[in-house]
Design an enzyme around this catalytic site. Structure first.
Site, PDB file in Angstrom:
ATOM      1  N   ILE A 148       0.848  -1.193   0.000  1.00 20.68           N
ATOM      2  CA  ILE A 148       0.000   0.000   0.000  1.00 20.68           C
ATOM      3  C   ILE A 148       0.884   1.244   0.000  1.00 20.68           C
ATOM      4  O   ILE A 148       1.649   1.481   0.936  1.00 20.68           O
ATOM      5  CB  ILE A 148      -0.932  -0.010   1.231  1.00 20.68           C
ATOM      6  CG1 ILE A 148      -1.728  -1.340   1.270  1.00 20.68           C
ATOM      7  CG2 ILE A 148      -1.859   1.205   1.204  1.00 20.68           C
ATOM      8  CD1 ILE A 148      -2.483  -1.676   0.001  1.00 20.68           C
ATOM      9  N   GLU A 149       0.792   2.019  -1.084  1.00 21.23           N
ATOM     10  CA  GLU A 149       1.702   3.149  -1.247  1.00 21.23           C
ATOM     11  C   GLU A 149       0.989   4.452  -1.562  1.00 21.23           C
ATOM     12  O   GLU A 149       1.626   5.480  -1.768  1.00 21.23           O
ATOM     13  CB  GLU A 149       2.718   2.846  -2.369  1.00 21.23           C
ATOM     14  CG  GLU A 149       3.411   1.509  -2.177  1.00 21.23           C
ATOM     15  CD  GLU A 149       4.685   1.367  -2.984  1.00 21.23           C
ATOM     16  OE1 GLU A 149       5.119   2.348  -3.602  1.00 21.23           O
ATOM     17  OE2 GLU A 149       5.249   0.254  -2.979  1.00 21.23           O
ATOM     18  N   LEU A 150      -0.349   4.428  -1.672  1.00 28.88           N
ATOM     19  CA  LEU A 150      -1.062   5.673  -1.984  1.00 28.88           C
ATOM     20  C   LEU A 150      -2.480   5.609  -1.455  1.00 28.88           C
ATOM     21  O   LEU A 150      -2.901   4.583  -0.928  1.00 28.88           O
ATOM     22  CB  LEU A 150      -1.025   5.932  -3.506  1.00 28.88           C
ATOM     23  CG  LEU A 150      -1.448   4.810  -4.454  1.00 28.88           C
ATOM     24  CD1 LEU A 150      -2.945   4.774  -4.660  1.00 28.88           C
ATOM     25  CD2 LEU A 150      -0.763   5.002  -5.802  1.00 28.88           C
TER      26      LEU A 150
END
Ligand SMILES: *[C@@H]1O[C@H](CO)[C@@H](O)[C@H](O)[C@H]1NC(C)=O
Ligand SMILES: *[C@@H]1O[C@H](CO)[C@@H](O)[C@H](O)[C@H]1NC(C)=O
Ligand SMILES: *[C@@H]1O[C@H](CO)[C@@H](O)[C@H](O)[C@H]1NC(C)=O
Length: 292
Positions: A148-150
């Site tokens: 999960i990066e955004l």
């Protein structure tokens, strides 16, 4: 001479203390020119394969996968050919996970209810549940990887709890996370603190304060020590790029200077590589596998 060397080697091992063995986790799915899943698993170099990515889900959206040039998940049965390959990998003892998130996409969990709904979707579509629409066919994946990066930072802990609750005796739902190396990870810190994650492959790249840079291993080793001493996870992997760029570690530096240090931790799980495409191109895992 040989005996003398052996004696010295034994003494060194004694001095060094226990060293732990690990595996190599690889990301597959984001480049059509990286070969098939079966080819990846056939190399016998990998312990875990993350299929990347499910990059649209949550917030009431119809979920979507992206597997680059491998197949088109929006076309019925375009990707089900990977079902047999997933089973082939699993028959070799390799764990195959679906990676959700990634650097490009549209995903977020708007509420606890939304997290529950997404967990149900993942269970029915990729894990042990049933659905008329299973893009990867009837193969039952071993678990879910959170990259999960955004989007929103909220509710990932709830998704982890709902997914883990599907575990049954003899059929564990494995959870993995791919946080950035600064602690706590903005998106995954709360989720990882649940202690529910079986594998945490920390991205030791794109973050100079905790990555290898310019021949200096200090920041990386300090960060590794913080991860293994303060984060509630039992299998921590050193996540690295398999191609030149931020955080890239030349194989000889990794095997001679870094692995001997980080393997002293009982939480050492191995090395994670981004990605299968770069690994095929550069032979990175060939150079390190015997030392991992
Ligand atoms: C629940 O998830 C499905 C995907 O499985 C999605 O199509 C649906 O809109 C979601 N429902 C709600 C209320 O968010
Ligand atoms: C992401 O999805 C939401 C909800 O469907 C939508 O409102 C938003 O415009 C989308 N964002 C992007 C960048 O596509
Ligand atoms: C390596 O990095 C550390 C932390 O930034 C710094 O204190 C140290 O001086 C560096 N070592 C060398 C040889 O440059």
């Amino acid at each position: 001479m040989a005996n003398k060397c052996n004696a010295i080697l034994s003494l060194l091992l004694l001095l060094v203390g226990t060293s732990h063995g690990g595996g190599i986790a690889i990301y597959w799915g984001q480049n059509g020119n990286e070969g098939t899943l079966s080819e990846a698993c056939g190399t016998a170099k990998y312990s875990h394969v993350n299929i990347a990515f499910l990059n649209k889900f949550g917030n009431g959206q119809t979920p979507e996968m992206n597997l680059a040039g491998h197949c088109n998940p929006s076309i019925l049965n375009s990707c089900t050919k990977f079902s047999a390959e997933i089973k082939d990998c699993q028959s070799k003892g390799i764990k195959v996970l679906l990676s959700i998130g990634g650097g490009i996409g549209n995903y977020s969990l708007s509420s606890i209810q939304d997290a529950r709904n997404v967990s149900k979707f993942l269970w029915n579509t990729f894990l042990g549940g049933k659905s008329p629409s299973r893009p990867l066919g009837d193969a039952v994946l071993d678990g879910i990887d959170f990259d999960i990066e955004l989007g929103s930072t909220a509710n990932w802990d709830h998704l982890a709890r709902f997914l883990k609750a599907y575990s049954r005796r003899g059929r564990e739902v494995y959870l993995a996370a791919a946080p950035q190396c600064p602690i706590p990870d903005r998106f995954l810190g709360t989720a990882i603190n649940t202690g529910l994650f079986d594998f945490v492959w920390v991205q030791f790249y794109n973050n100079p304060p905790c990555s290898y840079a310019n021949g200096n291993i200090t920041n990386l080793l300090n960060s590794w020590s913080r991860w293994t001493n303060t984060v509630p996870a039992t299998n921590i992997f050193l996540g690295l790029p398999a191609a030149a760029g931020s955080g890239y570690i030349p194989p000889d530096v990794l095997t001679n200077q870094i692995l001997p240090e980080i393997k002293k931790s009982p939480k050492y799980g191995g090395v994670m590589l981004w990605s299968r495409f770069y690994d095929v191109k550069n032979g990175y895992s060939d150079s390190i596998v015997s030392s991992v």
